[in-house]
Design a protein around this motif. Structure first.
Motif, PDB file in Angstrom:
ATOM      1  N   GLU A 177      47.381  23.823  37.618  1.00 23.01           N
ATOM      2  CA  GLU A 177      48.408  23.689  38.641  1.00 23.01           C
ATOM      3  C   GLU A 177      48.348  24.831  39.648  1.00 23.01           C
ATOM      4  OE1 GLU A 177      53.305  23.382  38.942  1.00 23.01           O
ATOM      5  OE2 GLU A 177      52.287  23.099  37.010  1.00 23.01           O
ATOM      6  N   GLU A 178      48.026  26.034  39.189  1.00 23.45           N
ATOM      7  CA  GLU A 178      48.014  27.183  40.098  1.00 23.45           C
ATOM      8  C   GLU A 178      46.911  27.090  41.148  1.00 23.45           C
ATOM      9  OE1 GLU A 178      46.234  31.087  38.687  1.00 23.45           O
ATOM     10  OE2 GLU A 178      46.735  30.173  36.765  1.00 23.45           O
ATOM     11  N   LEU A 179      45.942  26.209  40.922  1.00 25.12           N
ATOM     12  CA  LEU A 179      44.890  25.968  41.919  1.00 25.12           C
ATOM     13  C   LEU A 179      45.156  24.683  42.696  1.00 25.12           C
ATOM     14  CD1 LEU A 179      41.695  26.898  39.843  1.00 25.12           C
ATOM     15  CD2 LEU A 179      43.056  28.367  41.363  1.00 25.12           C
ATOM     16  N   ALA A 225      37.421  23.919  44.056  1.00 24.66           N
ATOM     17  CA  ALA A 225      37.983  25.192  43.576  1.00 24.66           C
ATOM     18  C   ALA A 225      37.133  26.366  44.049  1.00 24.66           C
ATOM     19  CB  ALA A 225      38.078  25.186  42.053  1.00 24.66           C
ATOM     20  N   ILE A 226      35.821  26.187  44.077  1.00 27.85           N
ATOM     21  CA  ILE A 226      34.940  27.246  44.600  1.00 27.85           C
ATOM     22  C   ILE A 226      35.289  27.528  46.062  1.00 27.85           C
ATOM     23  CG2 ILE A 226      32.565  27.867  45.195  1.00 27.85           C
ATOM     24  CD1 ILE A 226      31.621  26.227  42.816  1.00 27.85           C
ATOM     25  N   LEU A 227      35.456  26.478  46.851  1.00 24.07           N
ATOM     26  CA  LEU A 227      35.801  26.639  48.252  1.00 24.07           C
ATOM     27  C   LEU A 227      37.147  27.337  48.411  1.00 24.07           C
ATOM     28  CD1 LEU A 227      34.660  23.159  49.617  1.00 24.07           C
ATOM     29  CD2 LEU A 227      33.539  25.355  49.992  1.00 24.07           C
ATOM     30  N   LEU A 228      38.066  27.066  47.491  1.00 28.71           N
ATOM     31  CA  LEU A 228      39.387  27.691  47.539  1.00 28.71           C
ATOM     32  C   LEU A 228      39.277  29.208  47.405  1.00 28.71           C
ATOM     33  CD1 LEU A 228      42.429  26.940  47.671  1.00 28.71           C
ATOM     34  CD2 LEU A 228      42.427  26.982  45.167  1.00 28.71           C
ATOM     35  N   SER A 229      38.329  29.674  46.619  1.00 26.40           N
ATOM     36  CA  SER A 229      38.182  31.118  46.409  1.00 26.40           C
ATOM     37  C   SER A 229      37.737  31.847  47.666  1.00 26.40           C
ATOM     38  CB  SER A 229      37.184  31.387  45.271  1.00 26.40           C
ATOM     39  OG  SER A 229      35.867  31.022  45.650  1.00 26.40           O
ATOM     40  N   ASP A 256      38.870  30.716  50.755  1.00 22.43           N
ATOM     41  CA  ASP A 256      39.861  30.295  51.746  1.00 22.43           C
ATOM     42  C   ASP A 256      40.843  31.443  51.978  1.00 22.43           C
ATOM     43  OD1 ASP A 256      41.927  29.203  53.225  1.00 22.43           O
ATOM     44  OD2 ASP A 256      41.992  27.335  52.086  1.00 22.43           O
ATOM     45  N   GLU A 257      40.884  31.956  53.202  1.00 27.05           N
ATOM     46  CA  GLU A 257      41.721  33.127  53.477  1.00 27.05           C
ATOM     47  C   GLU A 257      43.203  32.850  53.259  1.00 27.05           C
ATOM     48  OE1 GLU A 257      41.781  36.940  56.429  1.00 27.05           O
ATOM     49  OE2 GLU A 257      40.649  35.158  56.999  1.00 27.05           O
ATOM     50  N   SER A 258      43.619  31.605  53.391  1.00 26.06           N
ATOM     51  CA  SER A 258      45.030  31.276  53.199  1.00 26.06           C
ATOM     52  C   SER A 258      45.431  31.229  51.726  1.00 26.06           C
ATOM     53  CB  SER A 258      45.348  29.933  53.857  1.00 26.06           C
ATOM     54  OG  SER A 258      44.657  28.874  53.214  1.00 26.06           O
ATOM     55  N   PHE A 259      44.462  31.211  50.835  1.00 25.31           N
ATOM     56  CA  PHE A 259      44.748  31.160  49.390  1.00 25.31           C
ATOM     57  C   PHE A 259      45.208  32.534  48.918  1.00 25.31           C
ATOM     58  CE2 PHE A 259      42.984  31.442  44.943  1.00 25.31           C
ATOM     59  CZ  PHE A 259      43.941  30.622  44.364  1.00 25.31           C
ATOM     60  N   GLN A 260      46.384  32.576  48.307  1.00 24.95           N
ATOM     61  CA  GLN A 260      46.966  33.843  47.865  1.00 24.95           C
ATOM     62  C   GLN A 260      46.825  34.078  46.358  1.00 24.95           C
ATOM     63  OE1 GLN A 260      48.196  36.090  50.146  1.00 24.95           O
ATOM     64  NE2 GLN A 260      47.342  34.576  51.580  1.00 24.95           N
ATOM     65  N   GLY A 261      46.190  33.151  45.662  1.00 24.97           N
ATOM     66  CA  GLY A 261      46.085  33.253  44.213  1.00 24.97           C
ATOM     67  C   GLY A 261      44.884  34.054  43.750  1.00 24.97           C
ATOM     68  N   ASP A 262      44.570  33.907  42.481  1.00 20.72           N
ATOM     69  CA  ASP A 262      43.484  34.622  41.813  1.00 20.72           C
ATOM     70  C   ASP A 262      42.143  34.002  42.228  1.00 20.72           C
ATOM     71  OD1 ASP A 262      41.605  35.616  40.035  1.00 20.72           O
ATOM     72  OD2 ASP A 262      42.911  35.488  38.286  1.00 20.72           O
ATOM     73  N   ARG A 263      41.415  34.705  43.080  1.00 17.84           N
ATOM     74  CA  ARG A 263      40.145  34.174  43.596  1.00 17.84           C
ATOM     75  C   ARG A 263      39.051  34.139  42.528  1.00 17.84           C
ATOM     76  NH1 ARG A 263      40.444  33.617  49.059  1.00 17.84           N
ATOM     77  NH2 ARG A 263      42.168  34.737  50.074  1.00 17.84           N
ATOM     78  N   VAL A 264      39.070  35.079  41.608  1.00 16.03           N
ATOM     79  CA  VAL A 264      38.089  35.051  40.521  1.00 16.03           C
ATOM     80  C   VAL A 264      38.301  33.806  39.675  1.00 16.03           C
ATOM     81  CG1 VAL A 264      37.328  36.170  38.393  1.00 16.03           C
ATOM     82  CG2 VAL A 264      37.762  37.550  40.429  1.00 16.03           C
ATOM     83  N   PHE A 265      39.555  33.520  39.348  1.00 12.24           N
ATOM     84  CA  PHE A 265      39.878  32.348  38.544  1.00 12.24           C
ATOM     85  C   PHE A 265      39.435  31.070  39.253  1.00 12.24           C
ATOM     86  CE2 PHE A 265      43.105  29.236  36.883  1.00 12.24           C
ATOM     87  CZ  PHE A 265      42.657  29.231  35.565  1.00 12.24           C
ATOM     88  N   ALA A 266      39.734  30.955  40.548  1.00  8.20           N
ATOM     89  CA  ALA A 266      39.340  29.770  41.305  1.00  8.20           C
ATOM     90  C   ALA A 266      37.822  29.603  41.321  1.00  8.20           C
ATOM     91  CB  ALA A 266      39.869  29.867  42.736  1.00  8.20           C
ATOM     92  N   ALA A 267      37.110  30.707  41.547  1.00  9.80           N
ATOM     93  CA  ALA A 267      35.650  30.642  41.632  1.00  9.80           C
ATOM     94  C   ALA A 267      35.021  30.239  40.302  1.00  9.80           C
ATOM     95  CB  ALA A 267      35.098  31.992  42.091  1.00  9.80           C
ATOM     96  N   VAL A 268      35.480  30.853  39.222  1.00  9.74           N
ATOM     97  CA  VAL A 268      34.867  30.582  37.910  1.00  9.74           C
ATOM     98  C   VAL A 268      35.266  29.207  37.389  1.00  9.74           C
ATOM     99  CG1 VAL A 268      34.675  31.339  35.526  1.00  9.74           C
ATOM    100  CG2 VAL A 268      34.715  33.034  37.352  1.00  9.74           C
ATOM    101  N   VAL A 269      36.517  28.810  37.612  1.00  2.00           N
ATOM    102  CA  VAL A 269      36.925  27.456  37.219  1.00  2.00           C
ATOM    103  C   VAL A 269      36.059  26.430  37.945  1.00  2.00           C
ATOM    104  CG1 VAL A 269      38.750  25.714  37.501  1.00  2.00           C
ATOM    105  CG2 VAL A 269      39.291  27.950  36.529  1.00  2.00           C
ATOM    106  N   GLY A 270      35.885  26.627  39.259  1.00  2.00           N
ATOM    107  CA  GLY A 270      35.071  25.695  40.031  1.00  2.00           C
ATOM    108  C   GLY A 270      33.631  25.659  39.581  1.00  2.00           C
TER     109      GLY A 270
END
Length: 239
Positions: free
Chosen positions: A101-103, A111-115, A117-131
């Motif tokens: 949900e947090e992604l 999810a990789i692209l989200l990491s 994305d400058e507008s994304f304020q969450g955990d970029r490591v988590f987004a990148a590795v999940v993707g």
């Protein structure tokens, strides 16, 4: 006549083993019994999948060490919590897609692209590795163990190897509006140089390429190769 008797005596055993693997679930059966349903290629594929998971886990830990601010973006969460979320507990099968949900429900390439994305304020490591993890899992049909009747798509494996290269290029070059990299990796200091991320990524690409060629040889199918230039660095679909 002897050949016929041998065939008729072995074939029912083969069918029995395959039926057990199908009906009882491979993971719940004793390893010696499960191994009866494997070819040499299946054993090789098992090793490669295990190695890829270990490389992903090593990458995750190193990314959080280099980017500790990302872990602090979520309250009361630890590195070990993140590892369990992505990779499960030791011995646990990874059958479910990685959707969080947090992604915003994004996974795989999204999810990789989200990491990045400058507008994304969450955990970029988590987004990148999940993707990255979900993309690779899809290339293996979300399997961690393979048997005689299992089949993989050599093109999906090849494409995923190229996508790792695309991810690495973006990781090393994509910057935010302040001119800072979204995520830190290799370190080049006056007294210390750390290029260990290069080693991990090179191994990950090698594993996927090796898997692609093994499957292509097994199925006698060809791989459609893609020529990449830096300007053409786009993620490829995983069939």
């Amino acid at each position: 006549m002897a050949v016929s008797r041998s065939y008729h005596s072995v074939f029912p055993i083969f069918l029995f083993v395959i039926s057990l693997l199908t009906l009882a679930g491979c993971g719940s059966m004793p390893k010696p019994v499960r191994n009866l349903g494997k070819t040499d290629v299946d054993f090789v594929m098992d090793v490669h999948v295990k190695q890829q998971k270990e490389l992903l886990m090593e990458l995750t830990r190193k990314l959080y060490v280099r980017n500790p601010d990302q872990l602090r973006k979520v309250e009361n969460i630890t590195l070990e919590d993140r590892m369990r979320q992505i990779f499960g507990r030791p011995g646990e099968l990874e059958l479910q897609p990685l959707v969080f949900e947090e992604l915003g429900g994004k996974t795989g390439i999204d999810a990789i692209l989200l990491s990045f994305d400058e507008s994304f304020q969450g955990d970029r490591v988590f987004a990148a590795v999940v993707g990255l993890s979900e993309m690779l899992r899809r290339s293996y049909n979300h399997q961690q163990e393979f048997f005689i009747l299992d089949s993989l798509d050599e093109q999906a494996l090849y494409n995923s190897a190229r996508n790792i290269e695309v991810f690495v290029w973006r990781l090393y070059h994509r910057e935010n509006s302040d001119g800072d990299l979204f995520l830190l990796t290799n370190h080049f200091g006056d007294e210390q140089i750390d290029t260990s991320f290069d080693r991990i990524f090179a191994k990950m690409v090698m594993v996927q390429d090796m898997m692609a060629y093994i499957v292509a040889d097994k199925t006698n199918r060809s791989i459609t190769k893609v020529a990449h230039g830096v300007a053409q660095f786009v993620f490829l679909p995983i069939p």
